[in-house]
Design an enzyme around this catalytic site. Sequence first.
Site, PDB file in Angstrom:
ATOM      1  N   ARG A  11      24.782  36.543 -21.936  1.00 17.93           N
ATOM      2  CA  ARG A  11      24.259  37.166 -20.712  1.00 17.93           C
ATOM      3  C   ARG A  11      25.051  36.627 -19.536  1.00 17.93           C
ATOM      4  O   ARG A  11      25.862  35.714 -19.678  1.00 17.93           O
ATOM      5  CB  ARG A  11      22.743  36.980 -20.558  1.00 17.93           C
ATOM      6  CG  ARG A  11      22.144  35.685 -20.961  1.00 17.93           C
ATOM      7  CD  ARG A  11      22.611  34.495 -20.204  1.00 17.93           C
ATOM      8  NE  ARG A  11      22.486  34.633 -18.760  1.00 17.93           N
ATOM      9  CZ  ARG A  11      23.111  33.870 -17.888  1.00 17.93           C
ATOM     10  NH1 ARG A  11      23.937  32.904 -18.287  1.00 17.93           N
ATOM     11  NH2 ARG A  11      22.958  34.035 -16.595  1.00 17.93           N
ATOM     12  N   GLY A  12      24.761  37.192 -18.355  1.00 15.34           N
ATOM     13  CA  GLY A  12      25.549  36.827 -17.171  1.00 15.34           C
ATOM     14  C   GLY A  12      26.629  37.884 -17.019  1.00 15.34           C
ATOM     15  O   GLY A  12      27.334  38.209 -17.995  1.00 15.34           O
ATOM     16  N   ALA A  13      26.780  38.402 -15.793  1.00 13.22           N
ATOM     17  CA  ALA A  13      27.636  39.569 -15.573  1.00 13.22           C
ATOM     18  C   ALA A  13      29.036  39.446 -16.195  1.00 13.22           C
ATOM     19  O   ALA A  13      29.489  40.329 -16.930  1.00 13.22           O
ATOM     20  CB  ALA A  13      27.739  39.830 -14.074  1.00 13.22           C
TER      21      ALA A  13
ATOM     22  N   GLN B  69      16.154  30.705 -16.771  1.00  6.49           N
ATOM     23  CA  GLN B  69      17.592  30.440 -16.932  1.00  6.49           C
ATOM     24  C   GLN B  69      18.067  29.286 -16.050  1.00  6.49           C
ATOM     25  O   GLN B  69      19.062  28.648 -16.354  1.00  6.49           O
ATOM     26  CB  GLN B  69      18.383  31.718 -16.642  1.00  6.49           C
ATOM     27  CG  GLN B  69      18.198  32.724 -17.756  1.00  6.49           C
ATOM     28  CD  GLN B  69      18.744  34.082 -17.424  1.00  6.49           C
ATOM     29  OE1 GLN B  69      18.662  34.530 -16.284  1.00  6.49           O
ATOM     30  NE2 GLN B  69      19.293  34.755 -18.401  1.00  6.49           N
TER      31      GLN B  69
ATOM     32  N   ASP C  67      25.094  40.455  -9.955  1.00  5.30           N
ATOM     33  CA  ASP C  67      25.325  41.330 -11.108  1.00  5.30           C
ATOM     34  C   ASP C  67      26.020  42.620 -10.692  1.00  5.30           C
ATOM     35  O   ASP C  67      26.777  43.198 -11.464  1.00  5.30           O
ATOM     36  CB  ASP C  67      23.999  41.619 -11.808  1.00  5.30           C
ATOM     37  CG  ASP C  67      23.456  40.333 -12.410  1.00  5.30           C
ATOM     38  OD1 ASP C  67      22.735  39.609 -11.707  1.00  5.30           O
ATOM     39  OD2 ASP C  67      23.819  40.021 -13.553  1.00  5.30           O
TER      40      ASP C  67
ATOM     41  N   ASN D  85      20.851  40.781  -8.060  1.00  8.14           N
ATOM     42  CA  ASN D  85      20.925  39.514  -8.803  1.00  8.14           C
ATOM     43  C   ASN D  85      19.565  39.282  -9.457  1.00  8.14           C
ATOM     44  O   ASN D  85      18.622  40.048  -9.247  1.00  8.14           O
ATOM     45  CB  ASN D  85      21.300  38.367  -7.857  1.00  8.14           C
ATOM     46  CG  ASN D  85      21.737  37.117  -8.614  1.00  8.14           C
ATOM     47  OD1 ASN D  85      22.580  37.200  -9.517  1.00  8.14           O
ATOM     48  ND2 ASN D  85      21.170  35.972  -8.299  1.00  8.14           N
ATOM     49  N   LYS D  86      19.478  38.235 -10.228  1.00  2.58           N
ATOM     50  CA  LYS D  86      18.248  37.946 -10.973  1.00  2.58           C
ATOM     51  C   LYS D  86      17.010  38.044 -10.093  1.00  2.58           C
ATOM     52  O   LYS D  86      17.031  37.597  -8.935  1.00  2.58           O
ATOM     53  CB  LYS D  86      18.380  36.555 -11.592  1.00  2.58           C
ATOM     54  CG  LYS D  86      17.228  36.091 -12.430  1.00  2.58           C
ATOM     55  CD  LYS D  86      16.959  36.950 -13.643  1.00  2.58           C
ATOM     56  CE  LYS D  86      18.166  37.088 -14.537  1.00  2.58           C
ATOM     57  NZ  LYS D  86      17.971  37.960 -15.680  1.00  2.58           N
TER      58      LYS D  86
HETATM   59  O1  MRU Z   1      20.013  38.856 -17.065  1.00  2.67           O
HETATM   60  P1  MRU Z   1      21.264  38.056 -16.989  1.00  2.67           P
HETATM   61  O2  MRU Z   1      21.075  36.646 -17.385  1.00  2.67           O
HETATM   62  O3  MRU Z   1      22.420  38.705 -17.675  1.00  2.67           O
HETATM   63  O4  MRU Z   1      21.530  38.106 -15.447  1.00  2.67           O
HETATM   64  C1  MRU Z   1      22.587  37.574 -14.879  1.00  2.67           C
HETATM   65  C2  MRU Z   1      22.190  36.357 -14.209  1.00  2.67           C
HETATM   66  O5  MRU Z   1      22.001  35.373 -14.870  1.00  2.67           O
HETATM   67  C3  MRU Z   1      22.072  36.255 -12.784  1.00  2.67           C
HETATM   68  O6  MRU Z   1      21.575  37.308 -12.122  1.00  2.67           O
HETATM   69  C4  MRU Z   1      23.326  35.641 -12.192  1.00  2.67           C
HETATM   70  O7  MRU Z   1      23.008  35.040 -11.022  1.00  2.67           O
HETATM   71  C5  MRU Z   1      24.417  36.629 -11.974  1.00  2.67           C
HETATM   72  S1  MRU Z   1      25.431  36.822 -13.335  1.00  2.67           S
HETATM   73  C6  MRU Z   1      26.840  36.080 -12.806  1.00  2.67           C
END
Ligand code: MRU
Length: 348
Positions: free
Chosen positions: A51-53, A201, A242, A252-253
């Site tokens: 996960r994470g962009a 997270q 994201d 973002n999250k």
């Molecule tokens: O749902 P995820 O874990 O894929 O979301 C991404 C994130 O963890 C956050 O939003 C993060 O700050 C940005 S991803 C670089």
Amino acid sequence: MRVGKKHYKTVWFSKGTVYLIDQHKLPFKFKIVRSRTYQATAKAIKDMVVRGAGAIGVTAGFGLVQAVYACPLYLKRAALLSRVKKAKQTIDSTRPTARNLFYATERVWEAVKANAQSVLMARRASEREALSIAKEDEEAGKTIGMIGEKLIHQNMGIMTHCNAGWLAFSDWGTALAPLYVAKRKGKKFFVFCNETRPRSQGANLTAWELGNEAIPHAVVADTSAGSLMQQKRIQMIIVGADRIAANGDVANKIGTYQVAVLAKENNIPFYVAAPLATFDKHIKSGRQIPIEKRSGNELFNRKWFKALQKSKVENFAFDITPARYIKGIITERGIIRANRHAIQKNLS
Ligand code: MRU
């Protein structure tokens, strides 16, 4: 990423297999999973093993390469493209919000189309493209780290939300990269890690990363953010992104928006760190960014979820922070203002 004495990447590709650090298992266990087909890779993205962009984007690119590898060598152009297109649709449907996913599959798809005279050529070209995306992701993080480090002063309290570190990219990260560079330069600072709901997270991933880097930090409940700001324990906030709309609104999250509003109320600079691959020039404002909703099961354990039978559970994964709350966006091209003009100038 430093794990013990070894350097790891979050995702890598070798001989048709995608290797991923299993982010479900952290911080309890450090485990690498192997994904041998594009279907398995798509599932790993959907289930958030990765996960994470940035990490999602790099993985998606490799997944599409696996789809080309799965094509028999005798296939002609039309059949090859039809199979790879189907795989692209599968990968694209895994998670809707992070721009980096579509950025990667579009690039690999274009490489396949331009080399579809033979399956062998398409394999080579797609792999080359996916590897470049991974390399660029890593280099952007490193540069963001060097640029963002200058914002960090001695003894600062810094808040971050969720995880935009090593684990959210193929290496380095975005929001946490400046902290890693500052630490290597001997700066002293303290980090507050949010996102203890919905997925924890901050607690599971960011705290684990900062611990590996010996950076002093505390995990705090998301609801503590306002009080900590009021007590003047936070001098700066850095979060990841994201997807960033053309006007500078940021997805973002979930929970990021309230941190940004609290930061404005308390006069604390709120920065977003993201590579250019996260910007989406086709999306005019945050209102158009698709916000993922995940299963309510992820919010509660089974017993708890059962007890809530008569309630509707809504689990939003992201929110939108309007550009007006953002002091600057730290990119690999420098710190840019969160407005249409500055973004347009830097994207072209
Ligand atoms: O749902 P995820 O874990 O894929 O979301 C991404 C994130 O963890 C956050 O939003 C993060 O700050 C940005 S991803 C670089």
